[in-house]
Design an enzyme around this catalytic site. Structure first.
Site, short mmCIF file in Angstrom:
data_model
loop_
_atom_site.label_atom_id
_atom_site.label_comp_id
_atom_site.label_asym_id
_atom_site.label_seq_id
_atom_site.Cartn_x
_atom_site.Cartn_y
_atom_site.Cartn_z
N ASP A 104 -11.07 2.79 3.86
CA ASP A 104 -11.46 1.38 3.80
C ASP A 104 -12.99 1.25 3.71
O ASP A 104 -13.50 0.17 3.36
CB ASP A 104 -10.98 0.63 5.05
N LYS A 160 0.84 -1.20 0.00
CA LYS A 160 0.00 0.00 0.00
C LYS A 160 0.87 1.25 0.00
O LYS A 160 0.58 2.21 -0.72
CB LYS A 160 -0.94 -0.02 1.22
N GLN A 165 -4.60 -1.36 9.56
CA GLN A 165 -4.50 -2.70 8.98
C GLN A 165 -5.07 -3.74 9.94
O GLN A 165 -4.71 -3.78 11.12
CB GLN A 165 -3.02 -3.00 8.67
#
Ligand code: NAP
Length: 289
Positions: A121, A54, A98
């Protein structure tokens, strides 16, 4: 093989290029680069690989990558304090914590703390609610990637029978909402569904997000259907999806594993960061993303 294999890798590369161009325009207008903060707690090897990918993709898109690596024994309060600081930081447009988090931390308590307008997200309940009610929000990356692939394949999804296998908050539920928004007739099936094969057999679009290798059998697939395989299963034979590859003999189009949905997720994360940056700066959303 009769199915067209949907090249997610190529589509994702194109999307990342468009995001990069739009990020450069944003930087020129706003006087700063869009910023994505990624928080990793602990030493989970797979998570570390995702965070690295990422970060690399963020820099390659001309955006600022801000990485926070915290030890596994970080307290929930300390993690929430970091989220609060990132929420308040004007250089940060997107925040991604994460998952999975170490077991002593309540994931929901952390995710709910992220400013919904920075929640790239799309996991915050406010964004789930915005998606369900048709408001502009941030949509989870993997299902949004699936919709982009479907819309690339079909000029309109309106009226199509869509069956989503799986009802997770990350994939299945937002996938069903997105298909409904495209005016599909949507059925969500799950582990308690009585006749999964019967539902799949009438689907023009099948999205499999189950986590079981080759769960969807070739003889379940309606001839000509478009099959999107979200599954990523590590087996002795390597990485396999949730759909039996033999389904490509029956389907009209199908995503391979690897190289289908997988590469879309990070590309859409870049897109979401850019969209969040535009909204926060009061600029119109970039076109064509
Ligand atoms: P998950 O949270 O484990 O959800 C799996 C879903 O499948 C659940 O809703 C479950 O039903 C359903 N299911 C399990 N067994 C079933 C059965 N026998 N019949 C019908 N439905 C069944 O998984 P997820 O996070 O949604 O992920 C699904 C897959 O996608 C995994 O392979 C994951 O690795 C992959 N994935 C890929 C990406 C990507 O970037 N490409 C991103 C995320 C996930 P219940 O709700 O009833 O238990």
């Amino acid at each position: 093989m009769t199915a067209t294999m949907i090249d997610g890798k190529a589509f994702a590369a194109g999307l990342r290029e468009r995001v990069g161009a739009a990020a450069a325009t944003f930087t020129a207008r706003a006087g700063r680069r869009p910023g994505l903060a990624v928080v990793l707690v602990g030493e989970d090897a797979a998570s570390a690989v995702y965070v690295r990918s990422k970060g690399k993709a963020t820099v390659a898109s001309g955006m600022e990558s801000i990485e926070h690596r915290l030890p596994a024994d970080t307290t929930q309060d300390a993690l929430i304090a970091l989220v609060d600081a990132l929420n308040a930081d004007d250089a940060v447009d997107g925040i991604l914590v994460q998952l999975p988090l170490p077991r002593h931390i309540d994931e929901q308590a952390v995710l709910i703390r992220i400013d919904p307008d920075k929640d790239v997200d799309g996991f915050h309940p406010v964004n789930a609610g915005r998606l369900a009610t048709g408001m502009d929000g941030l949509v989870p990356c993997t299902p949004l990637g699936c919709i982009l692939l479907l819309k690339d394949r079909h000029a309109s999804l309106s009226g199509m029978e869509a069956v989503v296998i799986g009802r997770s908050n990350i994939v299945g539920k937002p996938m069903a909402q997105l298909l409904l928004k495209e005016s599909c007739t949507v059925t969500t099936v799950h582990s308690r569904t009585r006749d999964v094969a019967g539902h799949v057999r009438r689907a023009d679009i099948v999205v499999a997000a189950v986590g079981i290798p080759a769960f969807v059998r070739a003889d379940w697939v309606k001839p000509g259907a478009t099959v999107i395989d979200v599954g990523i299963n590590r087996t002795d034979a390597g990485l396999v999806g949730d759909v039996d590859p033999a389904a490509a003999e029956v389907a009209g189009a199908m995503t391979p594993v690897p190289g289908g949905v997988g590469p879309m997720t990070i590309a859409v994360l870049m897109r979401n960061t850019l969209v969040a940056a535009h909204r926060r700066a009061g600029l119109p959303a970039p076109e064509g993303l």
